[in-house]
Design a protein around this motif. Structure first.
Motif, mmCIF file in Angstrom:
data_model
loop_
_atom_site.group_PDB
_atom_site.id
_atom_site.type_symbol
_atom_site.label_atom_id
_atom_site.label_comp_id
_atom_site.label_asym_id
_atom_site.label_seq_id
_atom_site.Cartn_x
_atom_site.Cartn_y
_atom_site.Cartn_z
ATOM 1 N N PRO A 107 0.808 -1.239 0.000
ATOM 2 C CA PRO A 107 0.000 0.000 0.000
ATOM 3 C C PRO A 107 0.833 1.277 0.000
ATOM 4 O O PRO A 107 0.383 2.321 -0.485
ATOM 5 N N TRP A 108 2.070 1.199 0.514
ATOM 6 C CA TRP A 108 2.930 2.388 0.519
ATOM 7 C C TRP A 108 3.238 2.871 -0.887
ATOM 8 O O TRP A 108 3.445 4.085 -1.101
ATOM 9 N N CYS A 109 3.283 1.965 -1.846
ATOM 10 C CA CYS A 109 3.647 2.355 -3.209
ATOM 11 C C CYS A 109 2.707 3.441 -3.737
ATOM 12 O O CYS A 109 3.156 4.401 -4.389
ATOM 13 N N GLN A 110 1.412 3.303 -3.475
ATOM 14 C CA GLN A 110 0.464 4.327 -3.926
ATOM 15 C C GLN A 110 0.667 5.628 -3.172
ATOM 16 O O GLN A 110 0.572 6.717 -3.748
ATOM 17 N N GLN A 111 0.967 5.530 -1.877
ATOM 18 C CA GLN A 111 1.246 6.734 -1.096
ATOM 19 C C GLN A 111 2.421 7.495 -1.682
ATOM 20 O O GLN A 111 2.362 8.718 -1.869
ATOM 21 N N ALA A 112 3.512 6.789 -1.993
ATOM 22 C CA ALA A 112 4.702 7.431 -2.553
ATOM 23 C C ALA A 112 4.429 7.988 -3.944
ATOM 24 O O ALA A 112 4.907 9.081 -4.298
ATOM 25 N N ALA A 113 3.658 7.248 -4.737
ATOM 26 C CA ALA A 113 3.298 7.740 -6.076
ATOM 27 C C ALA A 113 2.498 9.030 -5.969
ATOM 28 O O ALA A 113 2.700 9.968 -6.758
#
Length: 291
Positions: A247-253
């Motif tokens: 889920p962090w990947c979307q946050q960073a994106a």
């Protein structure tokens, strides 16, 4: 950031936006974060975000036409003397360089930032975050893990299903340790391997603790403490390491998309880089398993 019309976005600009959100000074002393390969001055139009910098995610970055791959896990965490192309990690570096793709890693700095990896995990399973599980100092908003709360209490068996329904499916699956009908309202989470925070979760007085890579003995000893009269410990939910951090990947994106002009396109990797590929159920006849 302010951009002149027609001004190109560079790798260093993407890094600046990431490090504003995930300051490198928050990284643990043993960690390896930052730009692994690539030219900080290279022009960027597409950025791919992933958990693991593997050949599968390099394939995806190439297919996407990315100029930068942003990963959570470091590629070169331990010291190396070389990156030969016949070694797995060396092969990743060679393929990235040949394709003109940079690699940037944000690891424990992203774990401790506010918001960070555990905030993304908490949001995915429907928690309202209150504070870090292991703050950097008393009252700090930064630190490892998070403590949050569900909108309404629900039985532990339903909570385990909630976690499974809101994280990517893996062969590892989602496992629960605790009384199935126990009401769950307050929850601690820690993205990635989190059995080092079992005591912190117990001290926080939460109803459940969600993390990854729980080992047999620490988990068993934790649950056994509930048998002591007057003692209550959180029920445990164990998920796949990759799923807990994805889920962090979307946050960073979203961080990069918000900081940079529309000329930069972001994409979250859909390649499942969890290493486990097969999971079989229990024996139909429990007695047979013990025969």
């Amino acid at each position: 950031m302010y951009w002149n019309v027609g001004e190109a976005v560079r790798v260093r600009d993407v890094i600046d936006s990431l490090e504003a959100a995930y300051p490198t000074e928050l990284a643990e002393s043993w960690d390896a974060v930052g730009l692994v390969c690539g030219d900080p001055g290279a022009v960027v139009q597409r950025v791919l975000f992933c958990v693991d910098p593997t050949e599968a995610t390099v394939d995806e970055a190439i297919d996407f036409g990315a100029q930068l791959l942003v990963a959570h896990h470091p590629l070169l965490l331990r010291g190396v003397n070389g990156v030969p192309a016949d070694d797995h990690k060396g092969r990743v570096v060679h393929r990235l360089i040949r394709a003109g793709i940079g690699l940037y890693c944000a690891h424990t700095n992203a774990d401790s930032a506010n918001p960070g990896v555990s905030d993304a995990l908490a949001e995915a399973i429907g928690l309202r975050v209150h504070r870090p599980l292991a703050p950097h100092h008393e009252g700090a908003a930064t630190g490892l893990g998070r403590i949050g709360e569900l909108p309404e209490p629900e039985p532990f068996r339903s909570f385990v299903q909630r976690v499974a329904d809101n994280l990517p499916t893996t062969a590892w699956g989602v496992r629960g340790a605790g009384e199935p009908e126990r009401p769950i309202r307050t929850v601690a989470v820690s993205g990635g391997s989190g059995d080092s925070f079992l005591d912190a979760a117990a001290a926080a007085g939460v109803d459940a603790y969600v993390t990854a890579d729980l080992r047999h003995h620490p988990a068993g000893e934790h649950i056994a403490r509930a048998e002591v009269p007057g003692t209550s410990v959180p029920a445990l939910v164990d998920v796949a390491h990759w799923a807990s951090e994805w889920p962090w990947c979307q946050q960073a994106a979203d961080v990069v998309a918000a900081a940079l002009p529309d000329t930069v396109e972001v994409l979250v990797s859909t390649r499942r880089t969890d290493p486990w590929t097969v999971h079989t159920g229990a024996a139909t006849d429990p007695g047979r398993a013990l025969a």
